[in-house]
Design a protein around this motif. Structure first.
Motif, mmCIF file in Angstrom:
data_model
loop_
_atom_site.group_PDB
_atom_site.id
_atom_site.type_symbol
_atom_site.label_atom_id
_atom_site.label_comp_id
_atom_site.label_asym_id
_atom_site.label_seq_id
_atom_site.Cartn_x
_atom_site.Cartn_y
_atom_site.Cartn_z
ATOM 1 N N THR A 1 -14.062 22.570 -67.407
ATOM 2 C CA THR A 1 -15.331 22.630 -68.125
ATOM 3 C C THR A 1 -16.483 22.516 -67.128
ATOM 4 N N LEU A 2 -17.685 22.381 -67.651
ATOM 5 C CA LEU A 2 -18.888 22.121 -66.855
ATOM 6 C C LEU A 2 -19.473 20.785 -67.289
ATOM 7 N N GLN A 3 -20.276 20.190 -66.429
ATOM 8 C CA GLN A 3 -20.919 18.918 -66.758
ATOM 9 C C GLN A 3 -21.764 19.041 -68.027
ATOM 10 N N SER A 4 -22.335 20.204 -68.254
ATOM 11 C CA SER A 4 -23.236 20.399 -69.399
ATOM 12 C C SER A 4 -22.498 20.636 -70.715
ATOM 13 N N MET A 5 -21.171 20.715 -70.683
ATOM 14 C CA MET A 5 -20.385 20.945 -71.900
ATOM 15 C C MET A 5 -19.729 19.643 -72.332
ATOM 16 N N PRO A 6 -20.230 19.013 -73.378
ATOM 17 C CA PRO A 6 -19.628 17.755 -73.817
ATOM 18 C C PRO A 6 -18.246 17.993 -74.433
ATOM 19 N N LEU A 7 -17.330 17.098 -74.123
ATOM 20 C CA LEU A 7 -15.973 17.150 -74.670
ATOM 21 C C LEU A 7 -15.781 15.964 -75.603
ATOM 22 N N ILE A 8 -14.887 16.118 -76.572
ATOM 23 C CA ILE A 8 -14.522 15.002 -77.443
ATOM 24 C C ILE A 8 -13.003 14.921 -77.486
ATOM 25 N N GLY A 9 -12.510 13.766 -77.872
ATOM 26 C CA GLY A 9 -11.072 13.587 -78.011
ATOM 27 C C GLY A 9 -10.315 13.607 -76.695
ATOM 28 N N VAL A 10 -10.949 13.130 -75.628
ATOM 29 C CA VAL A 10 -10.301 13.130 -74.313
ATOM 30 C C VAL A 10 -9.625 11.779 -74.112
ATOM 31 N N SER A 11 -8.306 11.797 -73.989
ATOM 32 C CA SER A 11 -7.574 10.556 -73.745
ATOM 33 C C SER A 11 -7.539 10.272 -72.244
ATOM 34 N N PRO A 12 -7.275 9.038 -71.854
ATOM 35 C CA PRO A 12 -7.337 8.653 -70.436
ATOM 36 C C PRO A 12 -6.379 9.428 -69.522
ATOM 37 N N GLU A 13 -5.264 9.917 -70.067
ATOM 38 C CA GLU A 13 -4.299 10.618 -69.212
ATOM 39 C C GLU A 13 -4.646 12.094 -69.000
ATOM 40 N N VAL A 14 -5.710 12.571 -69.613
ATOM 41 C CA VAL A 14 -6.137 13.956 -69.462
ATOM 42 C C VAL A 14 -7.030 14.083 -68.227
ATOM 43 N N ALA A 15 -6.712 15.061 -67.387
ATOM 44 C CA ALA A 15 -7.535 15.333 -66.202
ATOM 45 C C ALA A 15 -8.651 16.288 -66.590
ATOM 46 N N VAL A 16 -9.885 15.884 -66.349
ATOM 47 C CA VAL A 16 -11.034 16.734 -66.639
ATOM 48 C C VAL A 16 -11.579 17.254 -65.317
ATOM 49 N N VAL A 17 -11.666 18.582 -65.209
ATOM 50 C CA VAL A 17 -12.146 19.236 -63.995
ATOM 51 C C VAL A 17 -13.484 19.883 -64.300
ATOM 52 N N HIS A 18 -14.529 19.388 -63.650
ATOM 53 C CA HIS A 18 -15.858 19.973 -63.808
ATOM 54 C C HIS A 18 -16.027 21.029 -62.719
ATOM 55 N N LEU A 19 -16.067 22.283 -63.137
ATOM 56 C CA LEU A 19 -16.120 23.375 -62.175
ATOM 57 C C LEU A 19 -17.452 23.467 -61.438
ATOM 58 N N ASP A 20 -18.447 22.760 -61.916
ATOM 59 C CA ASP A 20 -19.741 22.738 -61.224
ATOM 60 C C ASP A 20 -19.906 21.508 -60.333
ATOM 61 N N ALA A 21 -18.856 20.733 -60.155
ATOM 62 C CA ALA A 21 -18.939 19.504 -59.348
ATOM 63 C C ALA A 21 -19.304 19.798 -57.903
#
Length: 150
Positions: A42-62
């Motif tokens: 995703t991007l920093q500007s796209m809010p996510l919901i329902g993310v559990s702690p074991e899910v890896a979130v990759v911000h492509l604009d990091a």
């Protein structure tokens, strides 16, 4: 990993020990089935919901955000700007290098998976749901698909 179901044949006799072994095998299979690798691109500007702690979130604009921090408020003189940018990189040390490496690794992962739309919820590097910001909902859709198509 697909679910494993063990059905004793009619001529197999083992009593409670066999029943316990079958139950244990089923529980282990269920655990392995649920232990999927989930990664969200995703991007920093796209809010996510329902993310559990074991899910890896990759911000492509990091990576670009890190580069912006390093290059913020540099002077117009190119030589002086280069010196300041190098000092900032040096001050960041190994932690900054790891942060940049992880950011670019995320971009490489997205590219290698052929991600075309964001957000993208990827399970086991094989299944993807595009455009769904609710990670739990996207994961449930993938689980339902996997169940229907073993």
């Amino acid at each position: 990993m697909p679910s494993v179901f063990v059905r004793p044949s009619s001529n197999l006799r083992g009593g409670p020990l066999l029943t316990a072994a079958i139950a244990l095998a089923g529980a282990l299979a269920s655990t392995f089935t649920q232990a999927a690798e989930v990664k969200v691109f995703t991007l920093q500007s796209m809010p996510l919901i329902g993310v559990s702690p074991e899910v890896a979130v990759v911000h492509l604009d990091a990576a670009s955000q890190i580069e912006s921090r390093i290059g913020a408020q540099l002077p117009a003189n190119p030589e002086r700007a280069q010196t300041i940018a190098r000092e900032r990189l040096d001050r960041g040390g190994e932690a900054l290098q790891r942060e940049l490496a992880a950011a670019y690794q995320g971009v490489a992962d997205a590219w290698s998976l052929g991600i075309t739309t964001l957000p993208a919820v990827v399970v086991d590097r094989r299944y993807v749901v595009y455009g769904e910001p609710d990670v739990a909902k996207a994961s449930a859709r993938i689980a339902a698909y996997r169940k229907a198509h073993p």
